[in-house]
Design a protein around this motif. Structure first.
Motif, PDB file in Angstrom:
ATOM      1  N   ALA A 487      77.722 169.886 -48.434  1.00  0.00           N
ATOM      2  CA  ALA A 487      77.352 168.692 -49.192  1.00  0.00           C
ATOM      3  C   ALA A 487      76.247 167.968 -48.438  1.00  0.00           C
ATOM      4  CB  ALA A 487      78.560 167.784 -49.364  1.00  0.00           C
ATOM      5  N   PHE A 488      75.292 167.402 -49.165  1.00  0.00           N
ATOM      6  CA  PHE A 488      74.193 166.685 -48.532  1.00  0.00           C
ATOM      7  C   PHE A 488      73.680 165.620 -49.490  1.00  0.00           C
ATOM      8  CE2 PHE A 488      72.846 170.618 -50.463  1.00  0.00           C
ATOM      9  CZ  PHE A 488      71.732 170.303 -51.214  1.00  0.00           C
ATOM     10  N   ASP A 489      73.100 164.581 -48.909  1.00  0.00           N
ATOM     11  CA  ASP A 489      72.678 163.437 -49.730  1.00  0.00           C
ATOM     12  C   ASP A 489      71.390 163.712 -50.497  1.00  0.00           C
ATOM     13  OD1 ASP A 489      74.868 162.185 -48.821  1.00  0.00           O
ATOM     14  OD2 ASP A 489      73.839 160.631 -47.673  1.00  0.00           O
ATOM     15  N   SER A 490      70.468 164.438 -49.878  1.00  0.00           N
ATOM     16  CA  SER A 490      69.194 164.756 -50.526  1.00  0.00           C
ATOM     17  C   SER A 490      68.553 165.893 -49.753  1.00  0.00           C
ATOM     18  CB  SER A 490      68.264 163.536 -50.566  1.00  0.00           C
ATOM     19  OG  SER A 490      68.022 163.037 -49.276  1.00  0.00           O
ATOM     20  N   ILE A 491      67.485 166.423 -50.317  1.00  0.00           N
ATOM     21  CA  ILE A 491      66.772 167.513 -49.653  1.00  0.00           C
ATOM     22  C   ILE A 491      65.274 167.281 -49.824  1.00  0.00           C
ATOM     23  CG2 ILE A 491      66.797 169.067 -51.659  1.00  0.00           C
ATOM     24  CD1 ILE A 491      67.393 171.334 -49.547  1.00  0.00           C
ATOM     25  N   HIS A 492      64.523 167.630 -48.781  1.00  0.00           N
ATOM     26  CA  HIS A 492      63.098 167.311 -48.763  1.00  0.00           C
ATOM     27  C   HIS A 492      62.296 168.518 -48.289  1.00  0.00           C
ATOM     28  CE1 HIS A 492      64.650 163.264 -49.054  1.00  0.00           C
ATOM     29  NE2 HIS A 492      65.345 163.473 -47.945  1.00  0.00           N
ATOM     30  N   ALA A 493      61.057 168.574 -48.711  1.00  0.00           N
ATOM     31  CA  ALA A 493      60.147 169.600 -48.201  1.00  0.00           C
ATOM     32  C   ALA A 493      59.880 169.339 -46.729  1.00  0.00           C
ATOM     33  CB  ALA A 493      58.854 169.586 -48.991  1.00  0.00           C
ATOM     34  N   SER A 494      59.786 170.415 -45.934  1.00  0.00           N
ATOM     35  CA  SER A 494      59.578 170.255 -44.497  1.00  0.00           C
ATOM     36  C   SER A 494      58.679 171.368 -43.973  1.00  0.00           C
ATOM     37  CB  SER A 494      60.918 170.293 -43.759  1.00  0.00           C
ATOM     38  OG  SER A 494      60.726 170.318 -42.363  1.00  0.00           O
ATOM     39  N   LYS A 495      57.572 170.963 -43.339  1.00  0.00           N
ATOM     40  CA  LYS A 495      56.677 171.947 -42.745  1.00  0.00           C
ATOM     41  C   LYS A 495      57.196 172.444 -41.400  1.00  0.00           C
ATOM     42  CE  LYS A 495      52.563 169.938 -44.931  1.00  0.00           C
ATOM     43  NZ  LYS A 495      51.252 169.265 -44.698  1.00  0.00           N
ATOM     44  N   ARG A 496      58.177 171.740 -40.827  1.00  0.00           N
ATOM     45  CA  ARG A 496      58.682 172.117 -39.509  1.00  0.00           C
ATOM     46  C   ARG A 496      59.710 173.241 -39.576  1.00  0.00           C
ATOM     47  NH1 ARG A 496      61.508 168.684 -36.571  1.00  0.00           N
ATOM     48  NH2 ARG A 496      62.259 167.437 -38.302  1.00  0.00           N
ATOM     49  N   HIS A 497      60.242 173.495 -40.749  1.00  0.00           N
ATOM     50  CA  HIS A 497      61.280 174.518 -40.895  1.00  0.00           C
ATOM     51  C   HIS A 497      60.733 175.730 -41.646  1.00  0.00           C
ATOM     52  CE1 HIS A 497      63.479 170.726 -40.271  1.00  0.00           C
ATOM     53  NE2 HIS A 497      64.423 171.470 -39.729  1.00  0.00           N
ATOM     54  N   LYS A 498      61.099 176.904 -41.171  1.00  0.00           N
ATOM     55  CA  LYS A 498      60.606 178.132 -41.785  1.00  0.00           C
ATOM     56  C   LYS A 498      61.012 178.231 -43.249  1.00  0.00           C
ATOM     57  CE  LYS A 498      60.450 183.155 -41.064  1.00  0.00           C
ATOM     58  NZ  LYS A 498      60.958 184.291 -40.247  1.00  0.00           N
ATOM     59  N   SER A 499      62.179 177.675 -43.569  1.00  0.00           N
ATOM     60  CA  SER A 499      62.647 177.720 -44.952  1.00  0.00           C
ATOM     61  C   SER A 499      61.853 176.784 -45.854  1.00  0.00           C
ATOM     62  CB  SER A 499      64.128 177.330 -45.010  1.00  0.00           C
ATOM     63  OG  SER A 499      64.301 175.992 -44.570  1.00  0.00           O
ATOM     64  N   GLY A 500      61.173 175.803 -45.256  1.00  0.00           N
ATOM     65  CA  GLY A 500      60.387 174.850 -46.038  1.00  0.00           C
ATOM     66  C   GLY A 500      61.176 173.680 -46.574  1.00  0.00           C
ATOM     67  N   VAL A 501      62.471 173.569 -46.210  1.00  0.00           N
ATOM     68  CA  VAL A 501      63.298 172.472 -46.703  1.00  0.00           C
ATOM     69  C   VAL A 501      64.116 171.885 -45.551  1.00  0.00           C
ATOM     70  CG1 VAL A 501      63.485 173.375 -49.049  1.00  0.00           C
ATOM     71  CG2 VAL A 501      65.185 174.036 -47.343  1.00  0.00           C
ATOM     72  N   ALA A 502      64.507 170.620 -45.719  1.00  0.00           N
ATOM     73  CA  ALA A 502      65.357 169.947 -44.735  1.00  0.00           C
ATOM     74  C   ALA A 502      66.381 169.111 -45.488  1.00  0.00           C
ATOM     75  CB  ALA A 502      64.529 169.062 -43.813  1.00  0.00           C
ATOM     76  N   MET A 503      67.660 169.250 -45.110  1.00  0.00           N
ATOM     77  CA  MET A 503      68.738 168.510 -45.756  1.00  0.00           C
ATOM     78  C   MET A 503      68.947 167.167 -45.069  1.00  0.00           C
ATOM     79  SD  MET A 503      71.670 171.393 -46.377  1.00  0.00           S
ATOM     80  CE  MET A 503      71.495 172.651 -47.656  1.00  0.00           C
ATOM     81  N   ARG A 504      69.375 166.187 -45.850  1.00  0.00           N
ATOM     82  CA  ARG A 504      69.707 164.851 -45.338  1.00  0.00           C
ATOM     83  C   ARG A 504      71.225 164.722 -45.295  1.00  0.00           C
ATOM     84  NH1 ARG A 504      69.287 160.047 -42.865  1.00  0.00           N
ATOM     85  NH2 ARG A 504      69.044 158.201 -44.174  1.00  0.00           N
ATOM     86  N   PHE A 505      71.795 164.454 -44.113  1.00  0.00           N
ATOM     87  CA  PHE A 505      73.224 164.299 -43.890  1.00  0.00           C
ATOM     88  C   PHE A 505      74.048 165.496 -44.388  1.00  0.00           C
ATOM     89  CE2 PHE A 505      72.616 159.452 -43.955  1.00  0.00           C
ATOM     90  CZ  PHE A 505      72.557 159.396 -42.571  1.00  0.00           C
ATOM     91  N   PRO A 506      73.762 166.693 -43.923  1.00  0.00           N
ATOM     92  CA  PRO A 506      74.603 167.828 -44.332  1.00  0.00           C
ATOM     93  C   PRO A 506      75.983 167.755 -43.682  1.00  0.00           C
ATOM     94  CG  PRO A 506      73.013 168.518 -42.680  1.00  0.00           C
ATOM     95  CD  PRO A 506      72.678 167.095 -43.006  1.00  0.00           C
ATOM     96  N   ARG A 507      77.012 168.115 -44.422  1.00  0.00           N
ATOM     97  CA  ARG A 507      78.363 168.215 -43.873  1.00  0.00           C
ATOM     98  C   ARG A 507      79.106 169.297 -44.628  1.00  0.00           C
ATOM     99  NH1 ARG A 507      76.272 163.882 -47.107  1.00  0.00           N
ATOM    100  NH2 ARG A 507      77.843 163.134 -48.570  1.00  0.00           N
ATOM    101  N   ILE A 508      80.136 169.826 -44.027  1.00  0.00           N
ATOM    102  CA  ILE A 508      80.876 170.939 -44.615  1.00  0.00           C
ATOM    103  C   ILE A 508      81.879 170.388 -45.624  1.00  0.00           C
ATOM    104  CG2 ILE A 508      82.404 172.893 -44.139  1.00  0.00           C
ATOM    105  CD1 ILE A 508      81.179 172.855 -41.267  1.00  0.00           C
TER     106      ILE A 508
END
Length: 531
Positions: A487-508
């Motif tokens: 579960a995560f609050d939002s997701i954003h494009a990210s040039k720093r990650h190979k996948s191109g995405v970064a999650m906001r507040f991920p938790r299991i």
């Protein structure tokens, strides 16, 4: 150092909040100045010894024990300070007339050292201490206690030890430098109570309870958006401006343009954000905010370049007013403070400051529909504020509620695991997970360590140990077969990650033993969720 080492040792193995409060209070009551002041600085994260760095400590221990042994031991123990404290050679016999090291002596010496002189001085101290004291020294020197004590809890313990009002302590805390001589003089009756009349000090924030299943009347509560930035307090007193984070950290230097433009005496509460990448003009329409991912480019920077200021211009969306000039407005109801905030904001630069708008909804059912349709990158949810509520410290039931938007979820595959810290240092509790590309490659999309019970932690730890493919220091690569619902609050494009995405507040959210790894979500699917 002996008494401080004993305090840390007991705090680490104590879970009860009340028991921790008593341990700290007893220490403060029995320990002389300035040792207890420096101990409070360490407990609250206000002790800075810039000459001591983790790399220097690693170099010192690797001069004394086999580097491979140190790295293997660090992997097993899960904490560098504890590993060094245990592996360091036994202390040499001190002269009979040698005085034990005190906390103040350690701080006075280490605070004045250059980086070239620090290794020898630190090593000399470690040679004089036993394992518990070495652990305390290293934790204090690196500023990474991680013993389950928050700054608020430490201040509460101080207040209890000397029968003070904790809010009065919080009121002046950031206006008094360690080792807090004026504070202890007041506490023990040797001096008057410090005041915030001429110092831009931090005031504790008013916080909100989760709304959960409660429904409220909008006749009694006002609704406004909960924005996804960082909560800040703006203080201007006696010609000086400071910005404080929710934790009370002074972040003025990281956002100089905000401090420069806040020149009206008063204290405001708001959300610090950066303008949207393609938004121009003023912020008066209530929009124009970029995602938290954009704000992260500015966080933690002690030196802010001209390019950073231009690319990520900061502004504050105002929530509330605590002081209008010298006048304390906190006892007024929200309905009376709101027009005062609007009047105050009228004197500020609209390019830098605006007001969080009230949501126009006639009833709670209508508000539910408005909230459900909100997926703006900068909106985290809805705030509900009781119209007659004063501005009080902490969370008071029934006054303010936060109603976060429903989290997004994705099924991801565990890829790597790392040992945790503190009581989790014996478990693989930090998990890196990934999703599939169109070519069938698994790429990391996030890391999580929260959301699981103790029993689930043991199950995941067992999976990691039994399905390890490779080891990289404290990290294990695992067989790509276990699916975690994240579960995560939002997701954003990210040039720093190979996948191109970064999650906001991920938790299991769940462990999906029922789902094959091949059926986990794709990177393309995550990209469609980008706000």
């Amino acid at each position: 150092m002996r008494a401080f080492a004993d305090l840390l040792d007991r705090l680490i193995y104590t879970r009860s909040r009340n028991a921790k409060l008593k341990l700290i209070a007893d220490y403060l009551a029995a320990t002389p100045d300035p040792d207890r002041g420096w101990a409070m600085a360490a407990l609250t994260g206000n002790l800075d010894l810039p000459a001591i760095k983790p790399a220097m400590i690693r170099a010192l221990i690797e001069e004394r024990v086999d580097p491979v042994l140190f790295r293997m031991s660090r992997d097993y123990v899960g904490d560098s300070a504890e590993t060094v404290a245990l592996l360091w050679p036994a202390p040499k016999a001190a002269p009979e007339d040698a005085e034990p090291l005190t906390v103040a002596q350690v701080v006075d010496r280490l605070a004045t050292l250059s980086r070239s002189d620090a290794p020898a001085a630190l090593a000399g101290m470690l040679d004089r201490l036993d394992a518990d004291e070495r652990f305390a020294l290293l934790k204090m020197a690196t500023g990474a206690l991680r013993i389950g004590v928050s700054a608020r809890l430490a201040k509460t313990a101080l207040a209890q030890a000397f029968v003070l009002d904790v809010e009065a302590v919080e009121e002046v805390w950031h206006g008094i430098a360690p080792p807090y001589a004026a504070l202890f003089d007041w506490a023990e009756g040797r001096g008057s109570q410090p005041t915030a009349a001429d110092v831009p000090v931090f005031r504790p924030f008013m916080l909100a309870h989760p709304l959960e299943d409660l429904r409220v009347s909008l006749d009694d509560y006002a609704a406004e958006w909960k924005w996804d930035g960082i909560r800040v307090q703006l203080v201007h007193v006696a010609g000086e401006t400071r910005l404080y984070s929710r934790a009370g950290d002074d972040i003025t230097g990281s956002f100089p343009e905000v401090a420069r433009d806040f020149r009206v005496p008063g204290v405001l509460d708001g959300e610090l954000m950066v303008k949207g990448e393609f938004q121009g003009g003023t912020l008066e329409d209530g929009g124009g905010a970029a995602s938290f991912n954009a704000l992260q480019q500015r966080l933690g920077r002690k030196i802010v370049s001209a390019k950073m200021l231009a690319d990520y211009p900061a502004f504050v969306r105002l929530y509330d007013i605590l002081f209008d000039g010298p006048e304390d407005l906190r006892e007024l109801p929200w309905a009376a403070r709101r027009p005062r905030l609007e009047d105050f904001a009228g004197a500020l630069d609209p390019e830098r400051f605006d007001i969080s708008q009230i949501i126009d909804a006639p009833d709670f059912t209508t508000l539910e529909g408005i909230r459900a349709g909100a997926r703006d990158a900068a909106i985290e949810g809805v705030m509900l504020k009781r119209r007659d509520s004063p501005y009080v410290t902490g969370r008071r039931v029934g006054l303010w509620y936060k109603w976060k938007r429903d989290p997004l979820t994705a099924d991801c595959v565990m890829m790597y695991a790392q040992r945790g810290n503190g009581r989790r240092s014996s478990f693989y509790s930090d998990y890196t997970f990934g999703c599939w590309t169109e070519q069938g490659e698994l790429l990391p999309v996030g890391k999580a360590y929260s959301g699981i019970t103790d029993e689930e932690l043991k199950m995941l730890d067992s999976f990691v140990r039994n399905h390890t493919l490779n080891r990289f220091g404290p990290v294990r690569e695992v067989e790509k077969s276990l699916v975690l619902e994240i579960a995560f609050d939002s997701i954003h494009a990210s040039k720093r990650h190979k996948s191109g995405v970064a999650m906001r507040f991920p938790r299991i959210a769940r462990i999906r033993t029922d789902k094959p790894a091949a059926e986990a979500d794709t990177i393309a699917g995550l990209q469609r969720l980008i706000s």
